[in-house]
Scaffold this motif. Structure first.
Motif, PDB file in Angstrom:
ATOM      1  N   MET A  91       0.834  -1.339   0.057  1.00  0.00           N
ATOM      2  CA  MET A  91      -0.112  -0.008  -0.046  1.00  0.00           C
ATOM      3  C   MET A  91       0.705   1.241   0.054  1.00  0.00           C
ATOM      4  SD  MET A  91      -2.910  -1.351   2.646  1.00  0.00           S
ATOM      5  CE  MET A  91      -3.706   0.495   2.834  1.00  0.00           C
ATOM      6  N   GLY A 142      -4.134   4.348  -5.487  1.00  0.00           N
ATOM      7  CA  GLY A 142      -4.805   3.731  -4.465  1.00  0.00           C
ATOM      8  C   GLY A 142      -6.066   3.705  -4.789  1.00  0.00           C
ATOM      9  N   TRP A 195      -0.146   5.311  -0.301  1.00  0.00           N
ATOM     10  CA  TRP A 195      -1.300   5.402   0.811  1.00  0.00           C
ATOM     11  C   TRP A 195      -0.141   5.860   2.105  1.00  0.00           C
ATOM     12  CZ3 TRP A 195      -6.223   3.516   1.575  1.00  0.00           C
ATOM     13  CH2 TRP A 195      -6.877   3.033   0.258  1.00  0.00           C
ATOM     14  N   ASP A 231      -4.124  -7.038  -1.682  1.00  0.00           N
ATOM     15  CA  ASP A 231      -3.069  -6.651  -2.863  1.00  0.00           C
ATOM     16  C   ASP A 231      -2.211  -7.750  -3.068  1.00  0.00           C
ATOM     17  OD1 ASP A 231      -4.531  -4.186  -3.520  1.00  0.00           O
ATOM     18  OD2 ASP A 231      -3.060  -3.200  -2.049  1.00  0.00           O
TER      19      ASP A 231
END
Length: 697
Positions: A646, A666, A651, A680
């Motif tokens: 992420m 994102g 993120w 993910d």
């Protein structure tokens, strides 16, 4: 036409007469010609007493040739001897013994030699009377040795006096040597599922044995002190030929049993290690193998240090992404997302009553009857005993050669026997494990986690953001029931709850081999109402009166949105009769590459990803607290991988909530709720897709 060398024509004179030059003639010849032919031998002739009246026997005149003695001769012939005489003897005494008769005679002589007494009974009694020890009254050996475990057969007795060269700091028990129980050769031991062919294993053993012999000879001839052992005492550690063979076989068998998948690499590494090994290291191996056979306590490994780079609150936020949102797809994993209706439970109870409590044993498949209140004979079940395999069967990985070798059959690791072999363990009673939701609800109704505006806090005064959860179950007259419940806060692993539970049905089998709960635990348990951790005895646990009470204690720390973390917790939730909306299961996070019904065990996952040994208690069973902590650490590792991916997509955390940049990779600023549990994936887990993606396909 070619005739065989028979004696059909020996009575007929040879048509060629004296001019016959055949090496093996099928006709008979005059005795004068035979004498002339046999008198000229090529360098050695046979000189036993012969009968010239009889004709020769044919081409294989060596019928009794092993009973003759060669004699040197100076005559040389340019042509081979045509025939040989049949050897005969004047009397039976002149005939030498055959090979079988010689062996029989040697065996009789050996038996007679062993049967002769080494000394007369009179001399033995005189010597015994002259010994001062004979005047003493000795207690039976059964009073001096421990009752359990009994002494191993073939072990050498403990020496009464230590060697004068022994170091006084070394205990006498160290000199107790365990000799091999039986004589063995350099032949691989038979295994039900050998990882390599017998010939290859034999080659590996020969290499091991060669280097062990070298090291053993160096140990014998050493004139220097090794590991604080003086040279005069090193002879006590030198191995005999049979002990060296046993050491080589043990080393090879250990690699074949414990690491069959990588057996060639493991055994080759061991061979290389022995080739480079010094005498000091070999002495340590000898001590561990033949001296001090009592198992030594192993230091507990700390394992892998997990660094997520997040705070505890941030880890909980990322863990929310791994919660399964659509629980309807969890039914194939054994979960019960919705409590069964009361009518279904009532119908299931009537069905059990009409079947007269007949069940099928979940261990051996035998049909038997259960008596919840015991029958007239005081029994809970019929058709005992139950012979089964306590371990689950293992399916070896497929090989490229399976299409012509047939592959390796599945086997039971408890006894290494193939599937279909009779059970290796016997229990007094049969057991059963109902899995129908209505059948479970008939014993104790299910509930959904209720709303909880004020959850209970841990001992540090904090409300747990997630709860690690593990249970232990036992077999009772009502099925598979809860007997221990453990809960810890996540990710800090602060203990929240650890209680023993009295099941509703009469206990048939505590399943101690796996549950780790033994009768002494119930005997030492303290009622939960009177439980005081400060004054409790070491090893004692609180106990509650029913699974419903244990469930109420767990729900005190939960809200419907609190992630409940565990490994294959469908069994734990079904035993607790709880339906929880927020579940994080490491079975789903680390799926098996072959898919259902195969699953990765917690022990294997902890060893692979955490470098930690769990469930290593052997027959003493599992520890639910240890399992709950290991499961929580697996989730922390998954959270670290999740946040790494992420973070690479942009993120960030804002007010302890992960958010993606607007218009970035994102997904336009979606927060936790917008991700809807999607994962993910990770490249380090095990090469398989992440569990949530797999479930949502």
């Amino acid at each position: 036409m070619v005739f065989t060398t028979t004696t059909f024509f020996k009575s007929m004179p040879c048509p060629a007469g004296d001019q016959c030059k055949l090496t093996n003639c099928i006709f008979g010849h005059e005795p004068a010609l035979q004498a002339a032919e046999t008198s000229a031998t090529p360098a050695a002739t046979l000189t036993p007493t012969t009968n010239p009246e009889k004709p020769l026997s044919g081409s294989n005149g060596a019928t009794d040739g092993d009973r003759t003695q060669p004699q040197a001769s100076s005559d040389r012939l340019t042509e081979p001897v045509a025939k040989r005489r049949r050897v005969t003897y004047e009397t039976l005494a002149d005939k030498p013994l055959s090979r079988a008769e010689k062996i029989k005679e040697d065996l009789e002589a050996e038996r007679s030699r062993k049967s002769e007494p080494k000394s007369s009974p009179l001399s033995s009694s005189i010597e015994a009377a002259a010994t001062p020890e004979a005047t003493k009254v000795h207690a039976p050996t059964s009073l001096s040795r421990p009752v359990s475990p009994p002494p191993r057969a073939g072990a050498k007795p403990t020496p009464k006096e230590a060697n004068t060269n022994d170091s006084p700091s070394t205990p006498l028990a160290e000199l107790k040597k365990a000799s091999p129980e039986k004589k063995e050769s350099l032949n691989p031991r038979m295994l039900p599922n050998a990882p390599e062919s017998h010939a290859k294993r034999a080659v590996f053993i020969q290499h091991l044995h060669k280097d062990m012999v070298r090291l053993n000879e160096e140990l014998k001839s050493s004139t220097q002190q090794i590991q604080n052992v003086p040279p005069g005492r090193l002879q006590m550690y030198a191995l005999s030929d049979q002990e060296v063979i046993k050491l080589a076989l043990d080393e090879e068998e250990k690699a074949a049993r414990q690491q069959p998948k990588v057996y060639p690499n493991v055994i080759k590494n061991r061979i290389a290690a022995y080739r480079k090994m010094k005498v000091e290291a070999f002495l340590s191996i000898v001590k561990d193998s033949f001296f001090n056979n009592a198992p030594k306590p192993q230091a507990k490994k700390e394992g892998r240090t997990i660094i997520t780079g997040l705070t505890s609150a941030q880890e909980v936020q990322v863990a929310q992404l791994l919660v399964v949102s659509d629980q309807s797809k969890l039914a194939e994993y054994g979960y019960i997302p919705v409590p069964p209706a009361a009518a279904e439970a009532e119908e299931a109870a009537k069905a059990v009553e009409m079947s007269m409590n007949y069940e099928e044993c979940s261990r051996c498949g035998t049909r038997f009857r259960v008596f919840p209140d015991r029958n007239e004979e005081g029994k809970l079940t019929t058709n005992g005993p139950c012979k089964h395999h306590p371990s689950k069967r293992i399916f070896p990985p497929k090989q490229k050669t399976d299409h012509y070798t047939g592959g390796t059959q599945p086997y039971y690791p408890c006894c290494m026997e193939q599937v279909g072999a009779p059970g290796c363990t016997s229990s007094e009673d049969h057991v059963f494990k109902p899995t129908s939701p209505a059948r479970l609800a008939a014993v104790l109704p299910f509930i959904t986690t209720p709303d909880n505006p004020s959850p209970a806090k841990d001992r540090n005064g904090r409300v747990p953001g997630a709860v690690g959860f593990d249970c232990e179950m036992a077999h009772t007259a009502f099925g598979f029931e809860l007997i221990r419940l453990t809960a810890v806060s996540w990710p800090d692993h602060e203990p929240l709850l650890d209680v023993l539970v009295r099941p509703l049905g009469t206990i048939i089998d505590l399943n101690s081999r796996f549950s780790g709960v033994w009768p002494e635990h119930f005997a030492a348990a303290i009622p939960h109402a009177a439980w005081d951790p400060a004054s409790a005895r070491a090893g004692a646990l609180p106990i509650v009166d029913s699974p419903a009470d244990a469930r109420a204690l767990l729900c005190a720390y939960l809200t419907p949105s609190t992630p409940l973390v565990g490994h294959a917790i469908e069994n734990d939730l079904n035993a607790t009769r709880l339906c929880h909306p927020a579940i994080v299961d490491t079975i789903l996070l680390f799926p098996h590459p072959r898919g259902l019904p195969f699953r990765n065990g917690l022990k294997a996952l902890a060893k692979k990803h955490l470098e930690r040994d769990v469930q290593a208690g052997g027959d003493r069973g599992h520890d639910s607290l240890e399992d709950a902590v290991a499961t929580g650490d697996l989730l922390r590792l998954k959270v670290a991988w999740k946040w790494r991916d992420m973070k690479a997509k942009g993120w960030v955390f804002e007010d302890e909530v992960p958010k993606a940049p607007v218009g970035g990779l994102g997904g336009g600023g979606k927060t936790v709720g917008g991700l809807d549990g999607a994962d993910d994936g990770d490249d380090e887990a095990d090469g398989a897709d992440s569990s949530v993606e797999f479930l949502e396909e």
